[in-house]
Write a protein that holds these residues in place. Structure first.
Motif, PDB file in Angstrom:
ATOM      1  N   LEU A  89       0.820  -1.224   0.000  1.00  0.00           N
ATOM      2  CA  LEU A  89       0.000   0.000   0.000  1.00  0.00           C
ATOM      3  C   LEU A  89       0.850   1.268   0.000  1.00  0.00           C
ATOM      4  O   LEU A  89       0.312   2.366   0.037  1.00  0.00           O
ATOM      5  CB  LEU A  89      -0.986  -0.027   1.167  1.00  0.00           C
ATOM      6  CG  LEU A  89      -2.033  -1.147   1.046  1.00  0.00           C
ATOM      7  CD1 LEU A  89      -3.024  -1.107   2.199  1.00  0.00           C
ATOM      8  CD2 LEU A  89      -2.777  -1.091  -0.281  1.00  0.00           C
ATOM      9  N   THR A  90       2.144   1.105  -0.083  1.00  0.00           N
ATOM     10  CA  THR A  90       3.021   2.265  -0.277  1.00  0.00           C
ATOM     11  C   THR A  90       2.649   2.913  -1.612  1.00  0.00           C
ATOM     12  O   THR A  90       2.558   2.214  -2.617  1.00  0.00           O
ATOM     13  CB  THR A  90       4.487   1.784  -0.317  1.00  0.00           C
ATOM     14  OG1 THR A  90       4.732   1.063   0.893  1.00  0.00           O
ATOM     15  CG2 THR A  90       5.448   2.941  -0.419  1.00  0.00           C
ATOM     16  N   GLY A  91       2.352   4.206  -1.580  1.00  0.00           N
ATOM     17  CA  GLY A  91       2.003   4.891  -2.830  1.00  0.00           C
ATOM     18  C   GLY A  91       0.563   4.712  -3.271  1.00  0.00           C
ATOM     19  O   GLY A  91       0.182   5.144  -4.360  1.00  0.00           O
ATOM     20  N   ILE A  92      -0.265   4.107  -2.417  1.00  0.00           N
ATOM     21  CA  ILE A  92      -1.657   3.836  -2.814  1.00  0.00           C
ATOM     22  C   ILE A  92      -2.403   5.126  -3.200  1.00  0.00           C
ATOM     23  O   ILE A  92      -3.216   5.136  -4.126  1.00  0.00           O
ATOM     24  CB  ILE A  92      -2.415   3.050  -1.708  1.00  0.00           C
ATOM     25  CG1 ILE A  92      -3.842   2.696  -2.136  1.00  0.00           C
ATOM     26  CG2 ILE A  92      -2.464   3.777  -0.381  1.00  0.00           C
ATOM     27  CD1 ILE A  92      -3.934   1.693  -3.233  1.00  0.00           C
ATOM     28  N   ALA A  93      -2.094   6.241  -2.499  1.00  0.00           N
ATOM     29  CA  ALA A  93      -2.834   7.477  -2.762  1.00  0.00           C
ATOM     30  C   ALA A  93      -2.492   8.085  -4.122  1.00  0.00           C
ATOM     31  O   ALA A  93      -3.249   8.910  -4.633  1.00  0.00           O
ATOM     32  CB  ALA A  93      -2.574   8.499  -1.652  1.00  0.00           C
ATOM     33  N   SER A  94      -1.373   7.675  -4.713  1.00  0.00           N
ATOM     34  CA  SER A  94      -1.134   8.170  -6.074  1.00  0.00           C
ATOM     35  C   SER A  94      -1.747   7.231  -7.115  1.00  0.00           C
ATOM     36  O   SER A  94      -1.831   7.591  -8.285  1.00  0.00           O
ATOM     37  CB  SER A  94       0.349   8.420  -6.346  1.00  0.00           C
ATOM     38  OG  SER A  94       1.157   7.565  -5.623  1.00  0.00           O
ATOM     39  N   ARG A  95      -2.181   6.052  -6.672  1.00  0.00           N
ATOM     40  CA  ARG A  95      -2.832   5.133  -7.618  1.00  0.00           C
ATOM     41  C   ARG A  95      -4.349   5.255  -7.571  1.00  0.00           C
ATOM     42  O   ARG A  95      -5.021   5.082  -8.579  1.00  0.00           O
ATOM     43  CB  ARG A  95      -2.445   3.684  -7.306  1.00  0.00           C
ATOM     44  CG  ARG A  95      -0.982   3.369  -7.495  1.00  0.00           C
ATOM     45  CD  ARG A  95      -0.745   1.871  -7.629  1.00  0.00           C
ATOM     46  NE  ARG A  95      -1.141   1.103  -6.453  1.00  0.00           N
ATOM     47  CZ  ARG A  95      -0.361   0.942  -5.385  1.00  0.00           C
ATOM     48  NH1 ARG A  95       0.840   1.491  -5.347  1.00  0.00           N
ATOM     49  NH2 ARG A  95      -0.771   0.220  -4.363  1.00  0.00           N
ATOM     50  N   LEU A  96      -4.909   5.514  -6.381  1.00  0.00           N
ATOM     51  CA  LEU A  96      -6.367   5.541  -6.237  1.00  0.00           C
ATOM     52  C   LEU A  96      -6.816   6.821  -5.536  1.00  0.00           C
ATOM     53  O   LEU A  96      -6.184   7.247  -4.568  1.00  0.00           O
ATOM     54  CB  LEU A  96      -6.841   4.352  -5.375  1.00  0.00           C
ATOM     55  CG  LEU A  96      -6.792   2.939  -5.923  1.00  0.00           C
ATOM     56  CD1 LEU A  96      -7.358   1.975  -4.879  1.00  0.00           C
ATOM     57  CD2 LEU A  96      -7.595   2.813  -7.214  1.00  0.00           C
ATOM     58  N   PRO A  97      -7.928   7.417  -5.999  1.00  0.00           N
ATOM     59  CA  PRO A  97      -8.478   8.554  -5.250  1.00  0.00           C
ATOM     60  C   PRO A  97      -9.055   8.070  -3.914  1.00  0.00           C
ATOM     61  O   PRO A  97      -9.424   6.894  -3.780  1.00  0.00           O
ATOM     62  CB  PRO A  97      -9.580   9.088  -6.157  1.00  0.00           C
ATOM     63  CG  PRO A  97      -9.908   7.986  -7.101  1.00  0.00           C
ATOM     64  CD  PRO A  97      -8.699   7.090  -7.201  1.00  0.00           C
ATOM     65  N   THR A  98      -9.131   8.955  -2.954  1.00  0.00           N
ATOM     66  CA  THR A  98      -9.618   8.608  -1.615  1.00  0.00           C
ATOM     67  C   THR A  98     -10.979   7.923  -1.654  1.00  0.00           C
ATOM     68  O   THR A  98     -11.236   6.984  -0.904  1.00  0.00           O
ATOM     69  CB  THR A  98      -9.706   9.903  -0.764  1.00  0.00           C
ATOM     70  OG1 THR A  98      -8.429  10.528  -0.806  1.00  0.00           O
ATOM     71  CG2 THR A  98     -10.075   9.608   0.670  1.00  0.00           C
ATOM     72  N   THR A  99     -11.843   8.371  -2.550  1.00  0.00           N
ATOM     73  CA  THR A  99     -13.200   7.808  -2.600  1.00  0.00           C
ATOM     74  C   THR A  99     -13.169   6.335  -3.006  1.00  0.00           C
ATOM     75  O   THR A  99     -13.986   5.541  -2.546  1.00  0.00           O
ATOM     76  CB  THR A  99     -14.060   8.598  -3.595  1.00  0.00           C
ATOM     77  OG1 THR A  99     -13.403   8.597  -4.884  1.00  0.00           O
ATOM     78  CG2 THR A  99     -14.263  10.038  -3.137  1.00  0.00           C
ATOM     79  N   MET A 100     -12.205   5.956  -3.838  1.00  0.00           N
ATOM     80  CA  MET A 100     -12.072   4.542  -4.234  1.00  0.00           C
ATOM     81  C   MET A 100     -11.386   3.736  -3.149  1.00  0.00           C
ATOM     82  O   MET A 100     -11.707   2.571  -2.929  1.00  0.00           O
ATOM     83  CB  MET A 100     -11.299   4.432  -5.544  1.00  0.00           C
ATOM     84  CG  MET A 100     -12.114   4.899  -6.731  1.00  0.00           C
ATOM     85  SD  MET A 100     -11.270   4.474  -8.267  1.00  0.00           S
ATOM     86  CE  MET A 100     -12.603   4.785  -9.444  1.00  0.00           C
ATOM     87  N   ILE A 101     -10.447   4.363  -2.460  1.00  0.00           N
ATOM     88  CA  ILE A 101      -9.808   3.691  -1.318  1.00  0.00           C
ATOM     89  C   ILE A 101     -10.896   3.370  -0.282  1.00  0.00           C
ATOM     90  O   ILE A 101     -10.913   2.297   0.310  1.00  0.00           O
ATOM     91  CB  ILE A 101      -8.700   4.576  -0.690  1.00  0.00           C
ATOM     92  CG1 ILE A 101      -7.548   4.767  -1.685  1.00  0.00           C
ATOM     93  CG2 ILE A 101      -8.210   3.988   0.624  1.00  0.00           C
ATOM     94  CD1 ILE A 101      -6.428   5.679  -1.194  1.00  0.00           C
ATOM     95  N   ARG A 102     -11.842   4.323  -0.115  1.00  0.00           N
ATOM     96  CA  ARG A 102     -12.897   4.101   0.877  1.00  0.00           C
ATOM     97  C   ARG A 102     -13.687   2.831   0.563  1.00  0.00           C
ATOM     98  O   ARG A 102     -13.918   2.005   1.442  1.00  0.00           O
ATOM     99  CB  ARG A 102     -13.819   5.326   0.948  1.00  0.00           C
ATOM    100  CG  ARG A 102     -14.914   5.183   2.014  1.00  0.00           C
ATOM    101  CD  ARG A 102     -15.717   6.456   2.229  1.00  0.00           C
ATOM    102  NE  ARG A 102     -14.930   7.486   2.875  1.00  0.00           N
ATOM    103  CZ  ARG A 102     -14.529   8.619   2.261  1.00  0.00           C
ATOM    104  NH1 ARG A 102     -14.896   8.875   1.019  1.00  0.00           N
ATOM    105  NH2 ARG A 102     -13.796   9.491   2.912  1.00  0.00           N
ATOM    106  N   LEU A 103     -14.064   2.639  -0.694  1.00  0.00           N
ATOM    107  CA  LEU A 103     -14.822   1.425  -1.029  1.00  0.00           C
ATOM    108  C   LEU A 103     -13.974   0.177  -0.817  1.00  0.00           C
ATOM    109  O   LEU A 103     -14.464  -0.845  -0.338  1.00  0.00           O
ATOM    110  CB  LEU A 103     -15.347   1.478  -2.472  1.00  0.00           C
ATOM    111  CG  LEU A 103     -16.095   0.224  -2.946  1.00  0.00           C
ATOM    112  CD1 LEU A 103     -17.281  -0.100  -2.022  1.00  0.00           C
ATOM    113  CD2 LEU A 103     -16.579   0.368  -4.382  1.00  0.00           C
ATOM    114  N   ARG A 104     -12.669   0.247  -1.136  1.00  0.00           N
ATOM    115  CA  ARG A 104     -11.779  -0.895  -0.912  1.00  0.00           C
ATOM    116  C   ARG A 104     -11.791  -1.329   0.536  1.00  0.00           C
ATOM    117  O   ARG A 104     -11.779  -2.514   0.843  1.00  0.00           O
ATOM    118  CB  ARG A 104     -10.341  -0.525  -1.287  1.00  0.00           C
ATOM    119  CG  ARG A 104     -10.099  -0.361  -2.746  1.00  0.00           C
ATOM    120  CD  ARG A 104     -10.163  -1.686  -3.424  1.00  0.00           C
ATOM    121  NE  ARG A 104      -9.705  -1.607  -4.800  1.00  0.00           N
ATOM    122  CZ  ARG A 104      -9.507  -2.681  -5.549  1.00  0.00           C
ATOM    123  NH1 ARG A 104      -9.718  -3.872  -5.049  1.00  0.00           N
ATOM    124  NH2 ARG A 104      -9.110  -2.533  -6.787  1.00  0.00           N
TER     125      ARG A 104
END
Ligand code: HEC
Length: 156
Positions: A89-104
């Motif tokens: 999950l290193t760098g996850i915020a540059s791969r996914l927007p927060t709203t998509m991270i939330r659903l994950r």
């Protein structure tokens, strides 16, 4: 190693551990907030809460709460070992927007129905035969989920 972490992950979600169960039973479940999926994302924060990244960082490495590092690698020093069942999950915020991270984090099976990652904030009424301590509750509280998301959003 993989198997070890899988067992670790399964154990940590099994409500049979007496110490945790007692703790869980002593607390009243928070009211569940419903959420809505739009384009593989959950736009609104759960219950309208604001997350704190510092708390989220503690939750992801706490084996009795998130235990995310049983399956994921994080840029947190001094951790002996991470699982690699899930992607780092290193760098996850540059791969996914927060709203998509939330659903994950909330319910990744909405994206991948076969996922072995637990849904941390699924409607308790939909969970099939939950263990005793988990009846009527989610794996993480809405606040804890928002804290974890706030932390992941810093991992650019
Ligand atoms: C039992 C193992 C397991 C645990 C525990 C777990 N995950 Fe996952 N996670 C996965 C797997 C496997 C995937 C890959 C996609 C899929 O299968 O759903 C994934 C995918 C993800 C993704 C998307 C990654 C990407 O690059 O697209 C995020 C974000 C995520 N997990 C966050 C978390 C957080 C935060 C926690 C703890 C609260 C957590 N996971 C706990 C197994 C796990």
């Amino acid at each position: 190693m993989k198997i070890f972490f899988l067992i670790l992950a399964i154990l940590s979600f099994s409500p049979a551990r007496a110490s945790d169960t007692q703790q869980v039973m002593d607390e009243q479940p928070d009211a569940y907030c419903h959420w809505q999926v739009t384009d593989y994302a959950i736009v609104e924060p759960l219950c309208g809460l604001v997350g704190k990244a510092q708390r989220g960082r503690e939750i992801v490495s706490d084996s009795s709460r998130g235990n995310c590092l049983a399956c994921h690698e994080f840029p947190i020093p001094d951790i002996e070992a991470y699982g690699n069942i899930g992607p780092p999950l290193t760098g996850i915020a540059s791969r996914l927007p927060t709203t998509m991270i939330r659903l994950r984090v909330v319910d990744t099976r909405k994206i991948n129905p076969m996922s072995i990652m637990p849904g941390f904030y699924r409607d308790p009424l939909l969970i099939n035969r939950p263990g005793k301590g988990y009846r009527g509750r989610t794996f993480l509280t809405a606040q804890q989920v928002e804290d974890v998301i706030a932390y992941l959003a810093t991992l650019k």
